[in-house]
Design an enzyme around this catalytic site. Sequence first.
Site: not given
Ligand code: GCB
Length: 629
Positions: A163, A417-418, A471, A508
Amino acid sequence: MLSPRESATRERVSLDGLWRFALDPEGRGRSERWWTDELPGDVEVPVPASFNAVLPGRESHDHIGDVWYQRVVRVPRGWDGERIVLRLDAATHRAVVWVSDTQVAEHEGGYTPFEADISEQVRAGEPVRVTVVVNTELHWDSIPPGFVQELEDGRLLQQYFQDFFNYAGLNRSVWLYVTPRTHVDDVTVATTGIDGDTGTIDYRVAVAGDGGHPVRVVVRDAGGAEVARADGAEGTVRIEGVQPWRPGAGYLYTLEVAVLGADGEVVDVYPQPFGVRTVAVDGTRFLINGEPFYFTGFGKHEDFPVHGRGFDPAAMVHDFHLLRWIGANSFRTSHYPYDEAFLDYADRHGVVVMDETAAVGLNLDTGAGVLNQAGPMETYSDSTIDARTQETHRQAIRELIARDKNHPCVVLWSIANEPDTVSPAARPYFEPLVAETRRLDPTRPVAFANFLKATPDLDVISDLFDVLLLNRYYGWYVQTGDLVAAERLLEGELREWAERGKPIVMTEYGADTQPGLHSMLREPWSEEFQIDLLAMYHRVFDRIDAVVGEHIWNFADFATRAGISRVDGNKKGIFTRDRRPKSSAQALRQRWHGTEEPQPDTTRNVQQDPQQDLQGDVPQGVQQPARQA
Ligand code: GCB
């Protein structure tokens, strides 16, 4: 990999500035050997910067494939007979480099440095042409992964599962530097203990060039005074009356590493800054220097208007001051290693860093149809994330640790990450990567940021790691707007994780927030909702001892691909993309500074609108501020 530093035996020249530039939409440059002549066209772009942020219009913004950079540089006259190195701090995502007509380097991975010894290709005092082709594509075997889809009408589409916008090009500095031919090739410094006021440091030095040269190390304090010394390429030094590196107080020593000649003269000397600090996990506690540490801060991005992901020291320093203003003691380099200048700064100022690889988007189940427009796919399979991706990932971990191992600010490696950690295939994928990370650095905890669908009952890899990074988007992506339900579910899940007996950091949580949108109903997207959502998470964190940190998503709004859930980018910032605070910034400042009321800013000079003075229209009841002489 050592960063290029100056010393009595070393010099460096920055190649930053305007370079000639050409997009290569038809992919002709390699077969037509564009490196052998001046690049076609008259476009110039700055280095460092993301070309697809600098050049306006879709042609460059959406470019997929090769882009070419070129400039002529004169090698300094005094470098004759020395080892001359061309270094790129990063080329996103892969590059081939030529000096005149000779290929000197090739590198995969967009966020770590690489270099080439070009002593044979250049002459001191003479100009030389440097050409770099940078490729912007993401493939199944790149980190991060993606794929280029050919549409029915023949156009290409870069698909990826992250993202944030795929900014590319020469996002970081390019250097020419010189060392003696026999030189310090690598240095590793690790604190092995702080006992009372004695610090114990293990060091290891690799020398390249002629063998058999003795090594001497001298430890200097921040004022330059010698506090310890040792002979040998490997050993232990003790610093009496040590001043540890602490969060908020980044005291640094320098390990001055010298390679000596036959008569004891210095052949090469390299100054390696380091801090004396320990990091450990003890049950659910995260310890720095034996004391429990609670992380406050953000996941960030290297992202700014006009230069995209290109490094800019002004933007960096500005962000560090905003972090201090708001009371953040730490950040995560989501979702890739940042320019090393961030770590140098964090070292000097005592800011704690979770250092992350670019392994983001190893998950084909994220936001079905939102982030992944290509539809449902298996994450781990022979045609998606496979052994080749794993090998690139392993190399990305190696290069991250090689670059950042000596930074005291880095207290943890986040290796992904994720990722999809629900599929059973995640275990054979991650197990060897965790082992490799520990082998390369036994001193720091290892973690990854866990995706919201990988709840404790479903996740198959968390037992391999030291710290649980979670997150979560209760109240936003799920239970949208219902903070009562969100609070119950968040607390329930966190209590389950807490039973694992490991520290938890919420890496997050947040809500997209349109600056200036206010709502009596405190609804999603309003500034009020962002305040309420964060307050809800904070109430829950404060009830669970195993939670040892809170990193809000995100520090600032940032650019993404266009999409139905993104209005001019991701708006979960506490600051806007141009770094204006949203209302939640004040609330956070109160929480993180531990004050009841926001601290008034009493130090500022007042600059008044002269028009206002003329019209004398200062509202009644507002005291006119004293004027500066
Ligand atoms: C997440 C991701 C991050 C995104 C965020 C979102 O889980 O790790 O890269 O920007 O969510 O805002 O959706």
